[in-house]
Every structure is written in C-alpha cells, then in structure tokens.
Design a protein around this motif. Structure first.
Motif, PDB file in Angstrom:
ATOM      1  N   GLU A 326       0.856  -1.179   0.000  1.00  0.00           N
ATOM      2  CA  GLU A 326       0.000   0.000   0.000  1.00  0.00           C
ATOM      3  C   GLU A 326       0.892   1.229   0.000  1.00  0.00           C
ATOM      4  O   GLU A 326       1.915   1.265   0.692  1.00  0.00           O
ATOM      5  N   VAL A 327       0.513   2.231  -0.765  1.00  0.00           N
ATOM      6  CA  VAL A 327       1.229   3.500  -0.768  1.00  0.00           C
ATOM      7  C   VAL A 327       0.268   4.588  -0.315  1.00  0.00           C
ATOM      8  O   VAL A 327      -0.917   4.582  -0.673  1.00  0.00           O
ATOM      9  N   LEU A 328       0.755   5.505   0.509  1.00  0.00           N
ATOM     10  CA  LEU A 328      -0.014   6.670   0.932  1.00  0.00           C
ATOM     11  C   LEU A 328       0.542   7.890   0.229  1.00  0.00           C
ATOM     12  O   LEU A 328       1.744   8.175   0.311  1.00  0.00           O
ATOM     13  N   GLY A 348      -6.263   4.315 -12.461  1.00  0.00           N
ATOM     14  CA  GLY A 348      -6.438   3.059 -13.171  1.00  0.00           C
ATOM     15  C   GLY A 348      -7.251   2.058 -12.373  1.00  0.00           C
ATOM     16  O   GLY A 348      -8.022   2.417 -11.477  1.00  0.00           O
ATOM     17  N   PRO A 349      -7.056   0.765 -12.647  1.00  0.00           N
ATOM     18  CA  PRO A 349      -7.875  -0.269 -11.998  1.00  0.00           C
ATOM     19  C   PRO A 349      -7.433  -0.634 -10.584  1.00  0.00           C
ATOM     20  O   PRO A 349      -7.963  -1.553  -9.977  1.00  0.00           O
ATOM     21  N   ARG A 350      -6.469   0.068 -10.025  1.00  0.00           N
ATOM     22  CA  ARG A 350      -5.972  -0.270  -8.692  1.00  0.00           C
ATOM     23  C   ARG A 350      -7.039  -0.029  -7.623  1.00  0.00           C
ATOM     24  O   ARG A 350      -7.822   0.908  -7.718  1.00  0.00           O
ATOM     25  N   ALA A 351      -7.020  -0.843  -6.582  1.00  0.00           N
ATOM     26  CA  ALA A 351      -7.969  -0.685  -5.474  1.00  0.00           C
ATOM     27  C   ALA A 351      -7.526   0.471  -4.584  1.00  0.00           C
ATOM     28  O   ALA A 351      -6.352   0.559  -4.200  1.00  0.00           O
ATOM     29  N   GLY A 370      -4.798   6.412  -0.246  1.00  0.00           N
ATOM     30  CA  GLY A 370      -4.075   5.146  -0.134  1.00  0.00           C
ATOM     31  C   GLY A 370      -4.436   4.261  -1.310  1.00  0.00           C
ATOM     32  O   GLY A 370      -5.607   4.185  -1.702  1.00  0.00           O
ATOM     33  N   VAL A 371      -3.442   3.599  -1.891  1.00  0.00           N
ATOM     34  CA  VAL A 371      -3.667   2.762  -3.070  1.00  0.00           C
ATOM     35  C   VAL A 371      -3.022   1.400  -2.849  1.00  0.00           C
ATOM     36  O   VAL A 371      -1.864   1.314  -2.423  1.00  0.00           O
TER      37      VAL A 371
END
Length: 507
Positions: A326-328, A348-351, A370-371
């Motif tokens: 996870e990146v913030l 994009g399609p990232r959650a 957050g991704v």
C-alpha cells in the motif's frame, strides 16, 4: 560453552513449559520462495517463552530464598513466568512493571497471585525499583535476562529447534530485548551446528544489542520506542552481550510497519495473533531474506502473544504499508468540477484503500489517498511517475510517521462558501470500480466537496461524502442516488457534521 550446553540440557523447564511446535508458514514460504518455519512460543501457558528461564532459575533456589520471596522487573512476559513459577513453588512474588505495560499482562500476573507494582515508564525505571526492594526487603531478585540460569532456560528453545528439524537450517532469527533468548539459542545452536546462522532482531528504535556490538561493550541508549514493549530495553546485559558477541552472526533491525506486517503474516498462516515483539523475529527474517536471497530454510521464534485487543487497530492500519503493498500519497488536483473523477481515472484499476478530501478555497485541492499495490515497490514508482506525468503534484507519505498517525485523520475542517452542501453516508461494495460507478452516476453536475473512505477489510466500504446539491436539483440528485443502488443515509443534520465540518453550529 560446554558449561552452558550442560546447563541447557539439565534445565528444569518442562514442569511448566511444553515443547512448542515448529510450524510451517506456507503462504509466506511461497512469497519468499523458501521454507519458513515458526517456533510457536506463543503457545506456552503464559503465551510467551519467558516462563522457561524464570522457572529454571526459581527451581534452583533454596527453601530459604523462596521463603524470603522473589522480586523482579518486567515489561510483562517475564513477569508472567515468575508469577506462574511462584504459584507452582508456593512463593511470594513481587513484580515491578512499567506503567506502560499492557493491561492484559498486568491482569495475568495478578490472577496468578503475584503482587504487581507499577513504577516508571520504562523497563529500566522498573528495574531500579525492583533492585531497591531487593535490598530493602531481603528478597531474591530474578533478572529477566542477564542470568546464566535464565539464559539456559531460554536456550532449551534452541535445543528443541535442533531436535525437531534435523535437516539443514540456513538461519534462525531471534528477538532481542536484553538478549537472554538470543544468547541461549545461539550458544546451543552454534555448539551443535556451527554452520547454521543465528541472527538477533531488534526494533530500530530499541536496538540496544546492536549498539553494544557496534561499541564492543554494553551501552545505555538515551531512550527506546515502546511499540514493542516486550523488547523495550535500553541496555543489554553483560553476560548476554558476551555470549551474543561470541555466537550471533549479526543483528537485524526493523521498523514498526515491518512488525505490523509480520503480525499479519503470522495470522494469515496460523490464525494466531502475535504481540509486536512476538512477531519481531519474523520481520527480521523477511528483511534478511529480501536482502540476501537464497532458498535455505529460515526459522523465526514467535516469542509472545500478550496483546491488548485495542492495539489491533493500529497494527492492521500499518500492516499493508509494512508489506509495501500500500502507498499513501498526498496529491494536489485542480479544485474544479470533474477533476475528482479525472484523478480516479488516472489511478487506473488499482484498489483504493483510503481517500480523504475536503473542499478548499482557491484553485487547488489536496487529497490524502491510499492505493493497493499488488506489484509492491516497482508498482509504486510506476504509479507516482504516471501521476506526475499527468500533471499532478505527488508526495509519497508512506514513510511519514506524522502523516500515518495523525494527518490522515485530520484532513478537512470547515469550508466556507458551500451553502448547498449535503452530507451522505454510503455503503459501497468493496470491489474495484465501485467509486467510478458512483462518479459516473453523479456526472459533472454535482460537485463533491468532501470525501472520506478507508478500507476496513469488510465486504463493503464505508464512505462519507459531501455533495453540492442546489435546492432546484434535489429531486434529480435523489433519483440518481436511488438508481445507483448503494445504501445511503442523509447526515446533513448530524450535529457532529454541523460542529466540525459544516457551516453552522451543532443543534
């Protein structure tokens, strides 16, 4: 070394301890592409290895010493071992614990009949008080780590690892507070299999053994972090330092996020919940494996599971960051209709795991997002580069402690000039595309003025959204929300909103 081997072989630990299993970790092993085994000391009667050394020492005391009582200092796990041993041997036990000790450990000691004294904020302050009581009351002091009999008791774990896994082991990872566990295990393992590496693991903000090894003598740290209170020791023991210097292959240090990620790894593979210091060794094993490669078997000692339930919130928040999945990000976007949707499309399609936004005056808005990153660090760099290339200002906040602990919850505040703002609480299905469906349904006619979301591991996401809805457009907006089909509650009249986020004051 021969004297310690004899002491370990003769240690009286099995009156109170069990030979804990050496469990495989299939999911983590698949990720690391090498076998990883977990020595399950969290399965002992006091949920920690500490009863081994404590009881081994106590069982060798004379009747006169037992009659005068036992005093010790501990951050919790050694205390429980002393309390259990005193209960078994029918001796009085006075246990001095730092005031920062989790209540679950304090209550467990009292439940076994020990007298608990809360003193100071660190182990070292508790140790001073225990020594004072030893001198004043004539009690027998039982050191938590710097004692040959305690070290020998902990060394039985090394003996069990060797007997349960006769095949080669590349490296064993052991948590270090004062060093008793590492000293005992390393001494036995190096005697029997010198080719097996043994590493101590410490938090990077409480690395007293690493400091001692670097200085070639025990040194006192000015302060230590308390997240892993079970290993929050400012100074390694003299005897444990001597043995660790002789037998350890090195010390690995890890941060808070890495420990949280290791707690999650243990849960995923065993369904057990470790305390931070209990997962410390596994965090070190993962870091070492990432830096050194190879395919040999790794063993990590899970040293304890005395965790206050409410600490799970913080651990769960930090685990994905610790895994670098996870990146913030702090992202600057234009403050205009449609910009919000364009940014989501750029991800994009990232959650999305978290989204905090509040309308701001001026031409720019700032978002805390957050991704989820299945691809880890390379994907993070790819995402940041793509966003920057699209003209967004991006800052990586994943390693910013203040942002992770505080700022993420403080994004927002009151916003002026929003007379038509309405506040809604939604339940989104927890799947990719749910947010984009929401934005597509709203179109560009309704401006989003506030948004807060955080993934909570459920099958639905909890979302709080502020939307500018002029009175003349209310019917059309209501129809759009109804067609969306997401459960929704109008919170515009909620006093908490009016007090902290809206234009008015609480009713």
């Amino acid at each position: 070394m021969t004297d310690y081997i004899r002491k370990i072989l003769d240690a009286r630990v099995y009156d109170v301890a069990v030979e804990s299993p050496l469990d495989p970790m299939p999911r983590l092993s698949a990720r690391l592409k090498r076998p990883v085994l977990l020595k399950r000391e969290d399965l002992q009667a006091v949920f920690s290895f500490k009863l081994r050394g404590a009881y081994n020492k106590m069982s060798g005391l004379s009747p006169e010493q037992l009659a005068r009582g036992i005093v010790c200092a501990s951050a919790g796990n050694h205390a429980q071992g002393v309390a259990l041993g005193a209960q078994r041997l029918k001796a009085r036990a006075v246990i001095v614990m730092p005031r920062t000790t989790p209540a679950i450990k304090v209550d467990a000691c009292r439940a076994r009949g020990a007298e608990v004294v809360l003193h100071g904020d660190t182990f070292d302050e508790a140790l001073e008080e225990a020594r004072r009581r030893e001198a004043a009351d004539g009690m027998t002091f039982l050191h938590p780590f710097d004692d040959p009999d305690v070290i020998a008791g902990q060394g039985t774990i090394g003996m069990e690892i060797m007997s349960r896994h006769p095949a080669p082991i590349e490296a064993i990872f052991v948590p270090i507070g004062g060093g008793g566990l590492a000293a005992g295990i390393a001494t036995f393992v190096k005697y029997l299999r010198p080719q097996t590496k043994v590493f101590g693991v410490e938090p990077d903000d409480a690395a007293c053994m690493k400091a001692a090894l670097d200085a070639n003598e025990p040194v006192t740290l000015p302060s230590v972090g308390l997240f892993a209170e079970g290993v929050a020791v400012r100074r390694a023991g003299d005897e444990t330092f001597r043995l660790c210097r002789q037998h350890l292959d090195g010390v690995v240090t890890v941060d808070t996020d890495a420990m949280c990620a290791a707690v999650k790894d243990i849960f995923d593979d065993t369904r057990a919940v470790s305390e931070p210091s209990g997962a410390l060794a596994l965090a070190g094993a993962k870091l070492w494996a990432a830096q050194n490669g190879g395919t040999g078997t790794l063993v990590a000692v899970s040293s304890g599971a005395n965790l206050n339930f409410d600490r799970l919130r913080h651990i769960a928040e930090r685990a994905e960051i610790g895994e670098q999945r996870e990146v913030l990000l702090g992202v600057t976007i234009p403050e205009k209709p449609g910009a919000y949707r364009a940014f989501i499309a750029a991800l994009g399609p990232r959650a999305i795991t978290e989204f905090n936004y509040r309308h701001a005056e001026g031409a720019q808005a700032h978002i805390f997002v957050g991704v989820n990153l299945p691809g880890g660090v390379p994907e993070k760099h790819e995402l940041i580069a793509a966003l920057s290339g699209s003209g967004y200002g991006v800052q990586d906040l994943s390693d910013n402690e203040m942002a992770k602990v505080h700022i993420r919850y403080m994004v927002g505040g009151r916003a002026s000039g929003l007379p038509d703002e309405r506040l809604y609480r939604f339940q989104f299905p927890e799947r990719p595309g749910a947010l984009m469906k929401f934005l597509d349904r709203l179109g560009e006619d309704f401006d989003i003025t506030l948004f807060h979301y955080r993934n909570h591991g459920a099958d639905y996401g909890r979302v709080l959204a502020g939307i500018s809805v002029p009175e003349a457009e209310r019917a059309r907006f209501d129809a759009a929300i109804e067609a969306l089909g997401y459960p929704c509650v109008d919170e515009t009249g909620n006093p908490a909103y009016r007090l902290f986020l809206g234009n008015g004051t609480a009713a």
